[in-house]
Design an enzyme around this catalytic site. Structure first.
Site, PDB file in Angstrom:
ATOM      1  N   HIS A 148       0.811  -1.221   0.000  1.00  0.00           N
ATOM      2  CA  HIS A 148       0.000   0.000   0.000  1.00  0.00           C
ATOM      3  C   HIS A 148       0.843   1.268   0.000  1.00  0.00           C
ATOM      4  O   HIS A 148       0.340   2.355  -0.254  1.00  0.00           O
ATOM      5  CB  HIS A 148      -0.989  -0.001   1.173  1.00  0.00           C
ATOM      6  CG  HIS A 148      -0.383   0.224   2.521  1.00  0.00           C
ATOM      7  ND1 HIS A 148      -0.120  -0.794   3.404  1.00  0.00           N
ATOM      8  CD2 HIS A 148       0.002   1.359   3.156  1.00  0.00           C
ATOM      9  CE1 HIS A 148       0.383  -0.298   4.508  1.00  0.00           C
ATOM     10  NE2 HIS A 148       0.473   1.004   4.388  1.00  0.00           N
ATOM     11  N   ASP A 178       0.199  -7.722   1.397  1.00  0.00           N
ATOM     12  CA  ASP A 178       0.534  -6.298   1.483  1.00  0.00           C
ATOM     13  C   ASP A 178       2.046  -6.089   1.521  1.00  0.00           C
ATOM     14  O   ASP A 178       2.551  -5.295   2.307  1.00  0.00           O
ATOM     15  CB  ASP A 178      -0.134  -5.655   2.708  1.00  0.00           C
ATOM     16  CG  ASP A 178      -0.094  -4.122   2.630  1.00  0.00           C
ATOM     17  OD1 ASP A 178       0.075  -3.598   1.516  1.00  0.00           O
ATOM     18  OD2 ASP A 178      -0.209  -3.468   3.685  1.00  0.00           O
ATOM     19  N   SER A 252       4.591   2.451   7.986  1.00  0.00           N
ATOM     20  CA  SER A 252       4.264   1.344   7.091  1.00  0.00           C
ATOM     21  C   SER A 252       5.475   0.914   6.270  1.00  0.00           C
ATOM     22  O   SER A 252       6.117   1.733   5.619  1.00  0.00           O
ATOM     23  CB  SER A 252       3.147   1.745   6.129  1.00  0.00           C
ATOM     24  OG  SER A 252       1.908   1.735   6.768  1.00  0.00           O
TER      25      SER A 252
END
Length: 565
Positions: A148, A178, A252
């Site tokens: 992402h 992911d 992230s």
């Protein structure tokens, strides 16, 4: 600044506080000692100050991560993705729209930090910049991050710890886990960090997170591992490491590192009503990262194994209805097969609905999620040995795992409900009709499906409690296939003599097992003693979209879907 909320209250129940005279003496001694005078009087005797207290036992040292941070920081990078702003609020922007996603305000995945850097108004094509983290895994410039972080990016750049900015190429992405793999072309060999063994991580173990929270590159936070194997409902292969190290937007893709300097996870999601860290973060285990990255590096994409079963967890009521081995509370171990896809590896191996898969290649299967993960890790066209329970007997079968990408159409299994009522004689509260051509057309059921339609469900009955609805199709009672209402009546009547009834139903196009406990009171509203009434006419039936759906019942089951492939 002093914060009065941090002020520590005096301990309650202190004997000095209960005795005014002794309390005053204690305060006096403390006060004069602070003034440099170490003499007081206790009951007429002089009191001489003693040397400093020397606590016995080993002193507990707080972990010091200075040396570790100096070694690993050069391998952690900040990632900037440039995306086109089309004015929509989709997940490619990773903006605040993700903030309310998931249960409990779960952030999945992280929104990127602070407002996007917008181009001046009036431009025909505006761009936005989003920032995340990553880490270098090889000296020649391969970098791991989250999918992402780079999804939808028109260009990606990487900022090294020393401030060097390099253009990055997206080698491959995997939405299922992911994860994404990038490649830069450095002028010299880069410092990199190795992947550790996430299976060796234990709750309570110290870890640090390094990344780019809120654009503050090179930030380090520390905490402990809170739990392993967390399923947060983000995808079919969820098995996250939960940590309490502060993790925020922009972290992230950054690494979760143990004290031996190995990466055991990739920070990916947080649970937060406010959008900031509340001490509940989730990282993708390094064992998953290792497998996915190896495939991305080799082919640019990920292939996964496919078995072709829809599975669900086994609630205590379902275990009782299927006569499975008793457990001391909680779901029974294994994955209950609710349906088997036609011409799938599972069907070819002889796996049938009602079987409970307990092992794959000798590795124990605790639940459908474990089955999904283990099957996905199998290289397509490889043979596996499946251990399963059928009618209380352990059996084995060999299957050749297929490629998930080549599977046919599949359906997601829904969990079935259960009733907490004790077993006994009585009704389950349903009225049945034959599955006529008219009902097939009305309910959208193909000609290959055999069974009996639930025409109505009595309010407050065990069937309603279990989540059965008008329009559901009963395909089997236990392992006994049924083709007309009378067969259902006979099979239910036989099952009631033993206790709970396990019904295999088609609900909204999904196959699932449902455990129904009979009510202890006498049958009512015309239901016969078997608990199932039959109607010979087709009657009117709806598609079962009532409010009493399966997800509202205390089933304890999870959506197995086509998770194993």
């Amino acid at each position: 600044m002093f914060d009065p909320s941090l002020k520590t209250p005096a301990p309650r129940g202190n004997s000095l506080l209960r005795n005014p005279r002794r309390s005053a003496l204690a305060l006096l001694v403390a006060g004069t000692a602070l003034g440099g005078i170490a003499v007081g009087t206790i009951e007429g005797r002089p009191a001489v100050a003693q040397t400093a207290i020397q606590p016995s036992g080993m002193a507990q040292k707080i972990p010091d991560f200075v040396g570790l941070v100096k070694q690993v920081k050069p391998a952690v990078v900040s990632i900037t993705s440039t995306l086109k702003d089309d004015g929509s609020d989709d997940d490619s922007s990773q903006g605040g729209s993700q903030g309310g996603g998931g249960q409990g305000g779960q952030q999945m995945p992280f929104p990127f930090p602070f407002p996007f850097q917008m181009a001046p108004q009036g431009h025909a094509s505006r761009t936005v910049e989003a920032r995340g983290s990553g880490f270098i895994i090889s000296a020649d410039g391969f970098i791991v991050t989250n999918n992402h972080v780079v999804k939808g990016a028109t260009s990606v750049s990487v900022t090294l710890d020393d401030g060097t900015v390099l253009k990055a190429k997206v080698v491959g992405r995997d939405a299922g886990t992911d994860l994404a793999l990038l490649k830069v072309k450095p002028s010299a060999k880069l410092s990199f960090i190795a992947l550790g063994e996430s299976n060796d991580v234990e709750p309570g173990q110290w870890v640090i997170a390094v990344g780019n929270p809120f654009g503050l590159g090179g930030s380090v936070t520390a905490g402990i591992v809170s739990a392993r194997g967390r399923d947060i409902g983000d995808g079919p292969y969820d098995s996250f490491i939960q940590v309490d190290a502060p993790i925020n937007r922009g972290n992230s893709g950054g690494p979760l590192i143990t004290q031996d300097g190995k990466v055991v996870g990739v920070n990916t999601a947080i649970l937060s009503p406010s959008g900031g860290s509340i001490g509940i973060g989730f990282a993708i285990p390094s064992d998953v990262v290792r497998t996915v990255v190896a495939q991305l590096q080799k082919t640019g994409h990920v292939t996964r194994g496919y078995l072709g079963v829809t599975a669900q967890e086994i609630s205590p009521g379902m275990a009782k209805a299927l006569s499975l081995p008793a457990t001391s509370g909680g779901p029974a171990a294994g994955a209950l097969v609710a349906s088997v896809q036609d011409n799938s590896p599972a069907e070819k191996a002889g796996i049938k609905p009602g079987d409970v898969i307990t092992q794959l290649n000798g590795q124990k299967i605790a639940n459908p999620k474990e089955l999904a993960i283990k099957v996905a890790d199998v290289v397509p066209n490889s043979k596996v040995t499946i251990s399963y329970l059928r009618n209380g007997t352990t059996q084995t079968a060999d299957a050749t795992v297929a490629n998930l990408a080549n599977r046919g159409s599949s359906s997601n299994g829904q969990s079935g409900g259960q009733s907490g009522n004790p077993a006994g004689n009585g009704s389950i509260g349903v009225s049945l009709s034959p599955l006529t051509p008219e009902l097939r057309q009305q309910l959208g059921i193909n000609d290959g499906t055999r069974g009996v339609v639930v025409r109505s469900v009595r309010s407050g009955s065990p069937a309603e409690t279990a989540g059965i609805q008008a329009g559901d199709v009963i395909v089997a009672v236990g392992n006994t296939m049924v083709n007309n209402p009378h067969e259902v009546v006979d099979a239910v009547h036989a099952a009631l003599k033993k206790g709970d009834v396990a019904l295999r139903i088609l609900h909204n196009g999904q196959m699932a097992f449902v455990a129904v406990s009979p009510e202890t009171s006498s049958a009512s509203n015309g239901a016969n003693s078997s608990g199932a009434g039959s109607d010979d006419d087709s009657g009117n039936s709806n598609n079962g979209d009532g409010s009493s759906d399966q997800d509202n019942n205390d089933s304890g089951n999870s959506n197995g879907g086509d998770q194993p492939g």
